[in-house]
Design a protein around this motif. Structure first.
Motif, PDB file in Angstrom:
ATOM      1  N   LYS A 111       2.139 -25.693  37.796  1.00  0.00           N
ATOM      2  CA  LYS A 111       1.846 -26.198  36.460  1.00  0.00           C
ATOM      3  C   LYS A 111       2.272 -25.161  35.458  1.00  0.00           C
ATOM      4  O   LYS A 111       1.887 -23.991  35.556  1.00  0.00           O
ATOM      5  N   ILE A 112       3.059 -25.561  34.489  1.00  0.00           N
ATOM      6  CA  ILE A 112       3.502 -24.658  33.435  1.00  0.00           C
ATOM      7  C   ILE A 112       2.934 -25.166  32.129  1.00  0.00           C
ATOM      8  O   ILE A 112       3.115 -26.315  31.759  1.00  0.00           O
ATOM      9  N   LYS A 113       2.224 -24.272  31.452  1.00  0.00           N
ATOM     10  CA  LYS A 113       1.580 -24.668  30.180  1.00  0.00           C
ATOM     11  C   LYS A 113       2.363 -24.142  29.025  1.00  0.00           C
ATOM     12  O   LYS A 113       3.000 -23.178  29.028  1.00  0.00           O
TER      13      LYS A 113
END
Length: 66
Positions: A64-66
């Motif tokens: 997951k990349i925020k």
């Protein structure tokens, strides 16, 4: 490893440390060392990339990349 190929080295981070530790456990012949600031491997970037990708697939890890 050929003389022109350098061992993989990258700056430390917690998430990467966990992934590399898991990769080391699940892949024979791969060693990961730390000097406190960087992780270094005894294999090249290509070999380590293949091992990390196999670990991600085997353990069904989703990034997951925020």
């Amino acid at each position: 490893m050929e003389n022109s190929e350098k061992p993989f080295e990258v700056s430390k981070s917690f998430g990467l440390g966990v992934l590399l530790k898991l990769t080391k456990k699940s892949s024979s012949g791969i060693e990961i060392f730390s000097n406190g600031e960087k992780f270094t491997s005894n294999v090249t970037l290509g070999t380590l990339t293949d091992a990390v990708n196999a670990t991600i697939k085997t353990h069904n890890i989703k990034l997951k990349i925020k």
